[in-house]
Design a protein around this motif. Structure first.
Motif, PDB file in Angstrom:
ATOM      1  N   ALA A   1      -2.201   1.198   4.304  1.00  0.00           N
ATOM      2  CA  ALA A   1      -1.668   0.604   5.530  1.00  0.00           C
ATOM      3  C   ALA A   1      -1.788  -0.915   5.514  1.00  0.00           C
ATOM      4  O   ALA A   1      -0.881  -1.620   5.972  1.00  0.00           O
ATOM      5  CB  ALA A   1      -2.399   1.167   6.740  1.00  0.00           C
ATOM      6  N   ASP A   2      -2.879  -1.437   4.972  1.00  0.00           N
ATOM      7  CA  ASP A   2      -3.133  -2.875   4.990  1.00  0.00           C
ATOM      8  C   ASP A   2      -2.448  -3.633   3.858  1.00  0.00           C
ATOM      9  O   ASP A   2      -2.388  -4.860   3.890  1.00  0.00           O
ATOM     10  CB  ASP A   2      -4.641  -3.150   4.926  1.00  0.00           C
ATOM     11  CG  ASP A   2      -5.378  -2.628   6.143  1.00  0.00           C
ATOM     12  OD1 ASP A   2      -4.723  -2.406   7.182  1.00  0.00           O
ATOM     13  OD2 ASP A   2      -6.616  -2.443   6.054  1.00  0.00           O
ATOM     14  N   SER A   3      -1.935  -2.924   2.863  1.00  0.00           N
ATOM     15  CA  SER A   3      -1.397  -3.594   1.675  1.00  0.00           C
ATOM     16  C   SER A   3      -0.077  -4.299   1.921  1.00  0.00           C
ATOM     17  O   SER A   3       0.284  -5.216   1.184  1.00  0.00           O
ATOM     18  CB  SER A   3      -1.218  -2.583   0.546  1.00  0.00           C
ATOM     19  OG  SER A   3      -0.185  -1.677   0.853  1.00  0.00           O
ATOM     20  N   GLY A   4       0.667  -3.866   2.905  1.00  0.00           N
ATOM     21  CA  GLY A   4       1.973  -4.454   3.163  1.00  0.00           C
ATOM     22  C   GLY A   4       3.082  -3.864   2.307  1.00  0.00           C
ATOM     23  O   GLY A   4       4.220  -4.325   2.344  1.00  0.00           O
TER      24      GLY A   4
ATOM     25  N   GLU B   1       3.095   8.488   5.411  1.00  0.00           N
ATOM     26  CA  GLU B   1       2.216   9.615   5.755  1.00  0.00           C
ATOM     27  C   GLU B   1       0.760   9.286   5.439  1.00  0.00           C
ATOM     28  O   GLU B   1      -0.132   9.561   6.226  1.00  0.00           O
ATOM     29  CB  GLU B   1       2.645  10.858   4.973  1.00  0.00           C
ATOM     30  CG  GLU B   1       1.799  12.078   5.250  1.00  0.00           C
ATOM     31  CD  GLU B   1       2.236  13.272   4.419  1.00  0.00           C
ATOM     32  OE1 GLU B   1       1.352  14.075   4.059  1.00  0.00           O
ATOM     33  OE2 GLU B   1       3.439  13.374   4.113  1.00  0.00           O
ATOM     34  N   ARG B   2       0.537   8.656   4.289  1.00  0.00           N
ATOM     35  CA  ARG B   2      -0.823   8.298   3.869  1.00  0.00           C
ATOM     36  C   ARG B   2      -1.413   7.242   4.782  1.00  0.00           C
ATOM     37  O   ARG B   2      -2.606   7.266   5.079  1.00  0.00           O
ATOM     38  CB  ARG B   2      -0.796   7.796   2.431  1.00  0.00           C
ATOM     39  CG  ARG B   2      -2.124   7.507   1.849  1.00  0.00           C
ATOM     40  CD  ARG B   2      -2.851   8.796   1.538  1.00  0.00           C
ATOM     41  NE  ARG B   2      -4.141   8.467   0.945  1.00  0.00           N
ATOM     42  CZ  ARG B   2      -5.233   9.139   1.209  1.00  0.00           C
ATOM     43  NH1 ARG B   2      -5.214  10.184   1.982  1.00  0.00           N
ATOM     44  NH2 ARG B   2      -6.368   8.779   0.663  1.00  0.00           N
ATOM     45  N   ALA B   3      -0.576   6.312   5.231  1.00  0.00           N
ATOM     46  CA  ALA B   3      -1.047   5.249   6.116  1.00  0.00           C
ATOM     47  C   ALA B   3      -1.223   5.720   7.555  1.00  0.00           C
ATOM     48  O   ALA B   3      -1.846   5.051   8.353  1.00  0.00           O
ATOM     49  CB  ALA B   3      -0.080   4.074   6.072  1.00  0.00           C
ATOM     50  N   GLY B   4      -0.648   6.877   7.861  1.00  0.00           N
ATOM     51  CA  GLY B   4      -0.779   7.413   9.201  1.00  0.00           C
ATOM     52  C   GLY B   4       0.212   6.835  10.185  1.00  0.00           C
ATOM     53  O   GLY B   4      -0.009   6.869  11.383  1.00  0.00           O
ATOM     54  N   SER B   5       1.317   6.294   9.665  1.00  0.00           N
ATOM     55  CA  SER B   5       2.300   5.723  10.590  1.00  0.00           C
ATOM     56  C   SER B   5       3.576   6.540  10.580  1.00  0.00           C
ATOM     57  O   SER B   5       3.829   7.387   9.815  1.00  0.00           O
ATOM     58  CB  SER B   5       2.605   4.284  10.213  1.00  0.00           C
ATOM     59  OG  SER B   5       3.071   4.174   8.889  1.00  0.00           O
TER      60      SER B   5
ATOM     61  N   ILE C   1       4.499  -0.943   2.587  1.00  0.00           N
ATOM     62  CA  ILE C   1       5.497  -0.225   3.396  1.00  0.00           C
ATOM     63  C   ILE C   1       6.549  -1.202   3.910  1.00  0.00           C
ATOM     64  O   ILE C   1       7.756  -0.961   3.774  1.00  0.00           O
ATOM     65  CB  ILE C   1       4.812   0.534   4.553  1.00  0.00           C
ATOM     66  CG1 ILE C   1       3.907   1.640   3.977  1.00  0.00           C
ATOM     67  CG2 ILE C   1       5.840   1.117   5.504  1.00  0.00           C
ATOM     68  CD1 ILE C   1       3.030   2.323   4.994  1.00  0.00           C
ATOM     69  N   ALA C   2       6.101  -2.306   4.472  1.00  0.00           N
ATOM     70  CA  ALA C   2       7.045  -3.317   4.972  1.00  0.00           C
ATOM     71  C   ALA C   2       7.849  -3.912   3.818  1.00  0.00           C
ATOM     72  O   ALA C   2       9.055  -4.168   3.964  1.00  0.00           O
ATOM     73  CB  ALA C   2       6.285  -4.413   5.714  1.00  0.00           C
ATOM     74  N   TRP C   3       7.196  -4.132   2.671  1.00  0.00           N
ATOM     75  CA  TRP C   3       7.896  -4.670   1.506  1.00  0.00           C
ATOM     76  C   TRP C   3       9.006  -3.714   1.054  1.00  0.00           C
ATOM     77  O   TRP C   3      10.112  -4.154   0.750  1.00  0.00           O
ATOM     78  CB  TRP C   3       6.895  -4.912   0.368  1.00  0.00           C
ATOM     79  CG  TRP C   3       7.528  -5.377  -0.892  1.00  0.00           C
ATOM     80  CD1 TRP C   3       7.791  -6.666  -1.250  1.00  0.00           C
ATOM     81  CD2 TRP C   3       8.006  -4.558  -1.963  1.00  0.00           C
ATOM     82  NE1 TRP C   3       8.397  -6.692  -2.481  1.00  0.00           N
ATOM     83  CE2 TRP C   3       8.537  -5.411  -2.949  1.00  0.00           C
ATOM     84  CE3 TRP C   3       8.033  -3.183  -2.188  1.00  0.00           C
ATOM     85  CZ2 TRP C   3       9.092  -4.938  -4.126  1.00  0.00           C
ATOM     86  CZ3 TRP C   3       8.578  -2.713  -3.368  1.00  0.00           C
ATOM     87  CH2 TRP C   3       9.111  -3.588  -4.325  1.00  0.00           C
ATOM     88  N   ALA C   4       8.686  -2.421   1.011  1.00  0.00           N
ATOM     89  CA  ALA C   4       9.675  -1.433   0.560  1.00  0.00           C
ATOM     90  C   ALA C   4      10.859  -1.365   1.520  1.00  0.00           C
ATOM     91  O   ALA C   4      12.012  -1.285   1.086  1.00  0.00           O
ATOM     92  CB  ALA C   4       9.013  -0.063   0.435  1.00  0.00           C
ATOM     93  N   GLU C   5      10.586  -1.393   2.816  1.00  0.00           N
ATOM     94  CA  GLU C   5      11.670  -1.359   3.792  1.00  0.00           C
ATOM     95  C   GLU C   5      12.530  -2.616   3.715  1.00  0.00           C
ATOM     96  O   GLU C   5      13.748  -2.552   3.829  1.00  0.00           O
ATOM     97  CB  GLU C   5      11.096  -1.183   5.200  1.00  0.00           C
ATOM     98  CG  GLU C   5      10.509   0.192   5.432  1.00  0.00           C
ATOM     99  CD  GLU C   5       9.777   0.325   6.750  1.00  0.00           C
ATOM    100  OE1 GLU C   5       9.376  -0.718   7.332  1.00  0.00           O
ATOM    101  OE2 GLU C   5       9.594   1.466   7.198  1.00  0.00           O
ATOM    102  N   ALA C   6      11.902  -3.762   3.487  1.00  0.00           N
ATOM    103  CA  ALA C   6      12.633  -5.026   3.418  1.00  0.00           C
ATOM    104  C   ALA C   6      13.452  -5.156   2.134  1.00  0.00           C
ATOM    105  O   ALA C   6      14.438  -5.891   2.102  1.00  0.00           O
ATOM    106  CB  ALA C   6      11.657  -6.197   3.519  1.00  0.00           C
ATOM    107  N   ASN C   7      13.058  -4.435   1.091  1.00  0.00           N
ATOM    108  CA  ASN C   7      13.745  -4.557  -0.195  1.00  0.00           C
ATOM    109  C   ASN C   7      14.672  -3.385  -0.496  1.00  0.00           C
ATOM    110  O   ASN C   7      15.059  -3.186  -1.653  1.00  0.00           O
ATOM    111  CB  ASN C   7      12.727  -4.721  -1.315  1.00  0.00           C
ATOM    112  CG  ASN C   7      12.120  -6.100  -1.311  1.00  0.00           C
ATOM    113  OD1 ASN C   7      12.792  -7.080  -1.557  1.00  0.00           O
ATOM    114  ND2 ASN C   7      10.830  -6.175  -0.992  1.00  0.00           N
ATOM    115  N   GLY C   8      15.013  -2.601   0.512  1.00  0.00           N
ATOM    116  CA  GLY C   8      16.025  -1.564   0.347  1.00  0.00           C
ATOM    117  C   GLY C   8      15.543  -0.256  -0.256  1.00  0.00           C
ATOM    118  O   GLY C   8      16.340   0.495  -0.800  1.00  0.00           O
TER     119      GLY C   8
END
Length: 124
Positions: A96-99, A120-124, A101-108
């Motif tokens: 969750a803290d690594s960023g 799922e692993r991050a709980g979000s 998820i946001a990186w993957a969403e921003a890069n397609g």
């Protein structure tokens, strides 16, 4: 009187020679791990971790593949199986803290099955 400085210098030189091969071995190990991630070869990655008695959660931050973390390298290599293995070896808070998820969403990579595993692993 001269024995102590000579002995000290000898020990320092010996220790510096012994520590150099370890750095090369670590670089080779990290390169192998990056290759296994790129090839989506979970079994070989698991084996190298086992052979060296390493836990992925302990070395994850130190392994960099082409300037990216192992999970980002897995995304770029379309290595969903290895990425899932890596995500399951890390604590949920680290994912969750690594960023990543946001990186993957921003890069397609929003359609990647690996992103669902990370969420799922991050709980979000």
């Amino acid at each position: 009187m001269r024995l102590l400085p000579t002995l000290f210098c000898g020990v320092a030189v010996t220790l510096s020679l012994l520590s150099a091969p370890v750095a090369v071995a670590d670089d080779q190990l990290a390169a192998s791990m990056c290759d296994y991630v790129a090839a989506d070869d979970k079994n070989r990655l698991r084996k190298v971790l086992s052979d060296y008695r390493l836990r992925l959660r302990n070395i994850y931050d130190g392994v960099v593949c082409n300037g990216e973390s192992l999970l980002r390298h897995a995304f770029k290599s379309n290595a969903a199986d290895v990425g899932e293995f890596i995500a399951k070896q890390l604590p949920g808070s680290a994912v969750a803290d690594s960023g990543d998820i946001a990186w993957a969403e921003a890069n397609g990579y929003s359609a990647s099955p690996l992103l669902a595993v990370l969420k799922e692993r991050a709980g979000s």
